[in-house]
Structures are given as C-alpha cells and as structure tokens.
Write a protein that holds these residues in place. Structure first.
Motif, PDB file in Angstrom:
ATOM      1  N   PHE A  40       4.921  -7.185  14.526  1.00 55.49           N
ATOM      2  CA  PHE A  40       4.777  -6.309  13.359  1.00 55.49           C
ATOM      3  C   PHE A  40       5.010  -4.842  13.714  1.00 55.49           C
ATOM      4  CE2 PHE A  40       2.387  -3.975  10.063  1.00 55.49           C
ATOM      5  CZ  PHE A  40       3.032  -4.473   8.936  1.00 55.49           C
ATOM      6  N   ARG A  41       4.939  -4.507  14.978  1.00 57.79           N
ATOM      7  CA  ARG A  41       5.185  -3.121  15.405  1.00 57.79           C
ATOM      8  C   ARG A  41       6.554  -2.629  14.962  1.00 57.79           C
ATOM      9  NH1 ARG A  41       2.856  -4.242  21.358  1.00 57.79           N
ATOM     10  NH2 ARG A  41       0.680  -4.369  20.765  1.00 57.79           N
ATOM     11  N   GLN A  42       7.510  -3.552  14.834  1.00 53.81           N
ATOM     12  CA  GLN A  42       8.850  -3.157  14.404  1.00 53.81           C
ATOM     13  C   GLN A  42       8.922  -2.944  12.889  1.00 53.81           C
ATOM     14  OE1 GLN A  42      11.584  -6.334  15.559  1.00 53.81           O
ATOM     15  NE2 GLN A  42       9.998  -7.842  15.167  1.00 53.81           N
ATOM     16  N   CYS A  43       7.861  -3.265  12.175  1.00 49.96           N
ATOM     17  CA  CYS A  43       7.824  -3.159  10.714  1.00 49.96           C
ATOM     18  C   CYS A  43       7.055  -1.934  10.213  1.00 49.96           C
ATOM     19  CB  CYS A  43       7.175  -4.408  10.117  1.00 49.96           C
ATOM     20  SG  CYS A  43       7.865  -5.975  10.691  1.00 49.96           S
ATOM     21  N   VAL A  44       6.251  -1.324  11.089  1.00 44.52           N
ATOM     22  CA  VAL A  44       5.316  -0.287  10.650  1.00 44.52           C
ATOM     23  C   VAL A  44       5.973   1.013  10.195  1.00 44.52           C
ATOM     24  CG1 VAL A  44       3.387  -1.189  11.988  1.00 44.52           C
ATOM     25  CG2 VAL A  44       4.855   0.568  12.987  1.00 44.52           C
ATOM     26  N   SER A  45       7.226   1.221  10.526  1.00 40.78           N
ATOM     27  CA  SER A  45       7.860   2.449  10.060  1.00 40.78           C
ATOM     28  C   SER A  45       8.131   2.397   8.554  1.00 40.78           C
ATOM     29  CB  SER A  45       9.144   2.732  10.833  1.00 40.78           C
ATOM     30  OG  SER A  45      10.066   1.698  10.650  1.00 40.78           O
ATOM     31  N   CYS A  46       8.140   1.190   7.986  1.00 40.20           N
ATOM     32  CA  CYS A  46       8.396   1.043   6.549  1.00 40.20           C
ATOM     33  C   CYS A  46       7.253   0.377   5.782  1.00 40.20           C
ATOM     34  CB  CYS A  46       9.654   0.219   6.312  1.00 40.20           C
ATOM     35  SG  CYS A  46      11.148   0.988   6.953  1.00 40.20           S
ATOM     36  N   HIS A  47       6.505  -0.494   6.435  1.00 40.75           N
ATOM     37  CA  HIS A  47       5.493  -1.299   5.744  1.00 40.75           C
ATOM     38  C   HIS A  47       4.086  -1.048   6.241  1.00 40.75           C
ATOM     39  CE1 HIS A  47       8.362  -3.836   3.602  1.00 40.75           C
ATOM     40  NE2 HIS A  47       9.073  -3.862   4.712  1.00 40.75           N
ATOM     41  N   VAL A  48       3.143  -1.331   5.367  1.00 35.53           N
ATOM     42  CA  VAL A  48       1.728  -1.243   5.666  1.00 35.53           C
ATOM     43  C   VAL A  48       1.066  -2.473   5.055  1.00 35.53           C
ATOM     44  CG1 VAL A  48       1.139   0.099   3.593  1.00 35.53           C
ATOM     45  CG2 VAL A  48      -0.229   0.356   5.646  1.00 35.53           C
ATOM     46  N   VAL A  49      -0.096  -2.815   5.570  1.00 39.05           N
ATOM     47  CA  VAL A  49      -0.898  -3.886   4.973  1.00 39.05           C
ATOM     48  C   VAL A  49      -2.239  -3.256   4.613  1.00 39.05           C
ATOM     49  CG1 VAL A  49      -1.930  -6.169   5.275  1.00 39.05           C
ATOM     50  CG2 VAL A  49       0.243  -5.625   6.415  1.00 39.05           C
ATOM     51  N   VAL A  50      -2.464  -3.078   3.311  1.00 43.43           N
ATOM     52  CA  VAL A  50      -3.691  -2.467   2.800  1.00 43.43           C
ATOM     53  C   VAL A  50      -4.326  -3.458   1.837  1.00 43.43           C
ATOM     54  CG1 VAL A  50      -4.672  -0.553   1.464  1.00 43.43           C
ATOM     55  CG2 VAL A  50      -2.764  -0.142   3.014  1.00 43.43           C
ATOM     56  N   ASN A  51      -5.590  -3.816   2.083  1.00 45.18           N
ATOM     57  CA  ASN A  51      -6.254  -4.804   1.235  1.00 45.18           C
ATOM     58  C   ASN A  51      -6.673  -4.195  -0.100  1.00 45.18           C
ATOM     59  OD1 ASN A  51      -8.682  -3.451   1.697  1.00 45.18           O
ATOM     60  ND2 ASN A  51      -9.464  -4.969   3.130  1.00 45.18           N
ATOM     61  N   ASP A  52      -7.249  -5.026  -0.958  1.00 44.95           N
ATOM     62  CA  ASP A  52      -7.639  -4.584  -2.301  1.00 44.95           C
ATOM     63  C   ASP A  52      -8.722  -3.508  -2.280  1.00 44.95           C
ATOM     64  OD1 ASP A  52      -5.797  -6.354  -3.414  1.00 44.95           O
ATOM     65  OD2 ASP A  52      -7.273  -7.967  -3.606  1.00 44.95           O
ATOM     66  N   ALA A  53      -9.493  -3.440  -1.189  1.00 46.35           N
ATOM     67  CA  ALA A  53     -10.535  -2.420  -1.061  1.00 46.35           C
ATOM     68  C   ALA A  53      -9.975  -1.090  -0.555  1.00 46.35           C
ATOM     69  CB  ALA A  53     -11.635  -2.918  -0.115  1.00 46.35           C
ATOM     70  N   GLY A  54      -8.667  -1.057  -0.267  1.00 47.27           N
ATOM     71  CA  GLY A  54      -8.031   0.168   0.206  1.00 47.27           C
ATOM     72  C   GLY A  54      -8.074   0.357   1.707  1.00 47.27           C
ATOM     73  N   GLU A  55      -8.519  -0.660   2.444  1.00 46.05           N
ATOM     74  CA  GLU A  55      -8.580  -0.573   3.905  1.00 46.05           C
ATOM     75  C   GLU A  55      -7.221  -0.909   4.501  1.00 46.05           C
ATOM     76  OE1 GLU A  55     -13.057  -2.236   4.655  1.00 46.05           O
ATOM     77  OE2 GLU A  55     -11.527  -3.665   4.012  1.00 46.05           O
ATOM     78  N   THR A  56      -6.753  -0.093   5.428  1.00 43.06           N
ATOM     79  CA  THR A  56      -5.497  -0.372   6.107  1.00 43.06           C
ATOM     80  C   THR A  56      -5.765  -1.398   7.199  1.00 43.06           C
ATOM     81  OG1 THR A  56      -4.666   1.839   5.650  1.00 43.06           O
ATOM     82  CG2 THR A  56      -3.588   0.621   7.431  1.00 43.06           C
ATOM     83  N   ALA A  58      -3.103  -3.073   8.791  1.00 41.76           N
ATOM     84  CA  ALA A  58      -1.994  -2.995   9.750  1.00 41.76           C
ATOM     85  C   ALA A  58      -1.026  -1.926   9.287  1.00 41.76           C
ATOM     86  CB  ALA A  58      -1.288  -4.340   9.860  1.00 41.76           C
ATOM     87  N   GLY A  59      -0.347  -1.346  10.245  1.00 42.11           N
ATOM     88  CA  GLY A  59       0.653  -0.337   9.942  1.00 42.11           C
ATOM     89  C   GLY A  59       0.044   1.041   9.786  1.00 42.11           C
ATOM     90  N   ARG A  60       0.893   1.938   9.318  1.00 39.75           N
ATOM     91  CA  ARG A  60       0.476   3.313   9.091  1.00 39.75           C
ATOM     92  C   ARG A  60       0.549   3.583   7.601  1.00 39.75           C
ATOM     93  NH1 ARG A  60       4.927   4.833  12.670  1.00 39.75           N
ATOM     94  NH2 ARG A  60       4.585   3.447  14.395  1.00 39.75           N
ATOM     95  N   LYS A  61       0.809   4.777   7.231  1.00 45.52           N
ATOM     96  CA  LYS A  61       0.875   5.110   5.808  1.00 45.52           C
ATOM     97  C   LYS A  61       2.311   5.042   5.292  1.00 45.52           C
ATOM     98  CE  LYS A  61      -3.243   7.820   6.107  1.00 45.52           C
ATOM     99  NZ  LYS A  61      -4.189   8.353   5.224  1.00 45.52           N
ATOM    100  N   ALA A  62       3.084   4.117   5.811  1.00 46.45           N
ATOM    101  CA  ALA A  62       4.482   3.974   5.425  1.00 46.45           C
ATOM    102  C   ALA A  62       4.599   3.570   3.958  1.00 46.45           C
ATOM    103  CB  ALA A  62       5.153   2.932   6.313  1.00 46.45           C
ATOM    104  N   LYS A  63       5.575   4.116   3.274  1.00 46.66           N
ATOM    105  CA  LYS A  63       5.761   3.793   1.862  1.00 46.66           C
ATOM    106  C   LYS A  63       7.210   3.451   1.535  1.00 46.66           C
ATOM    107  CE  LYS A  63       1.798   6.336   0.283  1.00 46.66           C
ATOM    108  NZ  LYS A  63       1.238   7.296  -0.622  1.00 46.66           N
ATOM    109  N   THR A  64       8.041   3.311   2.549  1.00 46.76           N
ATOM    110  CA  THR A  64       9.436   2.966   2.290  1.00 46.76           C
ATOM    111  C   THR A  64       9.528   1.554   1.732  1.00 46.76           C
ATOM    112  OG1 THR A  64      10.116   4.364   4.121  1.00 46.76           O
ATOM    113  CG2 THR A  64      11.727   2.771   3.332  1.00 46.76           C
ATOM    114  N   GLY A  65       8.746   0.655   2.300  1.00 45.06           N
ATOM    115  CA  GLY A  65       8.705  -0.731   1.838  1.00 45.06           C
ATOM    116  C   GLY A  65       7.374  -1.003   1.167  1.00 45.06           C
ATOM    117  N   PRO A  66       7.271  -2.129   0.466  1.00 45.16           N
ATOM    118  CA  PRO A  66       6.021  -2.440  -0.238  1.00 45.16           C
ATOM    119  C   PRO A  66       4.890  -2.829   0.719  1.00 45.16           C
ATOM    120  CG  PRO A  66       7.541  -4.270  -0.409  1.00 45.16           C
ATOM    121  CD  PRO A  66       8.291  -3.155   0.252  1.00 45.16           C
ATOM    122  N   ASN A  67       3.680  -2.718   0.225  1.00 49.30           N
ATOM    123  CA  ASN A  67       2.489  -3.194   0.917  1.00 49.30           C
ATOM    124  C   ASN A  67       2.643  -4.709   1.106  1.00 49.30           C
ATOM    125  OD1 ASN A  67      -0.118  -3.852   1.780  1.00 49.30           O
ATOM    126  ND2 ASN A  67      -1.087  -3.294  -0.154  1.00 49.30           N
TER     127      ASN A  67
END
Length: 151
Positions: A40-56, A58-67
């Motif tokens: 997943f390290r190769q995905c973090v520049s575009c994607h993030v995994v944020v749950n319904d409670a708003g907790e991240t 995986a990833g960073r605050k990337a917004k190029t791709g969808p959650n």
C-alpha cells in the motif's frame, strides 16, 4: 514449553485465518494483509483509508484518488463526493463490484479492466498500475482488513 508451542502455532495460523476470512457480503480476501500493508506504500501518494469516524487507518491526507475504506466488495465509483471519470460512473451505474478478482485486474490495468467490465470506451483517472498480481491480491486483503467488516 507446550504452551509456547501452542502459542506459536496459533500465531502462525492467524495470517491464514485473516487471509481467507469471508467479508460479511460474501467476498473473500485470499491474500496476505501484512504484505498488502507494505504494498500500500505505493498507493499513499493518491489514496487514503479513513473510516466513518474520521480516523485515518492508512495513507496520508491524499485526495487525488478516492478514500479506499470499505472498497472490498463495494460498487465501482461509489465514494460520495469523489469526481469519477465517465468510465467509472458507467461501472457504478452497471453495479460493477470490487471483488478480489476484479480489484486485481483493476489495479493492474485500471482503464482496461474498467472497459472490459462495463463494455464502454473511455479512460479512468488512475494512471498507476500495480505490476505484480501477488501485490494486488495482498492489497485487496489489506484493504479488506481495514473495512468495517474486517476490523
């Protein structure tokens, strides 16, 4: 010593348990979630995994791709508020689901897999391609493990 052997056997069985665990909607993840976390390290520049409670998760605050939270077993193009290509919107309308098999095809060739699944022409927005099928299977397992059903 016997307790140690039982503990070791249990720990060794855990990846197999989680790797083959069926999602609540019947979609199984067969890969290695721990290896998927590394991939997943190769995905973090575009994607993030944020749950319904708003907790991240995986990833960073990337917004190029969808959650990618709850992506395993989800319908293509279903993240609210994300602007998808017309090709992925067609997939959403047709109910194309990210099963493990489709997810692997998709991350290895996003546009080709989307065209094949929908029968439509066009291009997706994702230009990155995962090179190894094993990494793609492991990515699915990792993302499934972070989903509401897998966590």
């Amino acid at each position: 010593m016997k307790k140690l052997a039982i503990l070791a056997a249990g720990l060794m069985a855990m990846p197999a348990f989680f790797a083959g665990a069926a999602m609540a909607d019947g979609h199984a993840a067969t890969g290695d979630a721990a290896a998927g976390e590394k991939a997943f390290r190769q995905c973090v520049s575009c994607h993030v995994v944020v749950n319904d409670a708003g907790e991240t998760l995986a990833g960073r605050k990337a917004k190029t791709g969808p959650n990618l939270y709850n992506i395993a077993g989800a319908t293509m193009g279903s993240v609210d508020g994300f602007r998808y290509s017309k090709l992925l919107e067609a997939g959403a309308e047709q109910g194309v689901v990210y099963t493990e098999e489709f997810f692997v095809k998709y991350v290895m060739d996003p546009t080709g897999a989307s065209q094949e699944a929908t029968g439509e022409s066009g291009r997706g927005k994702m230009s990155f391609k995962v090179r190894k099928a094993e990494d793609a299977v492991n990515l699915y397992a990792y993302l499934a493990s972070l989903s509401a059903e897998g966590s």
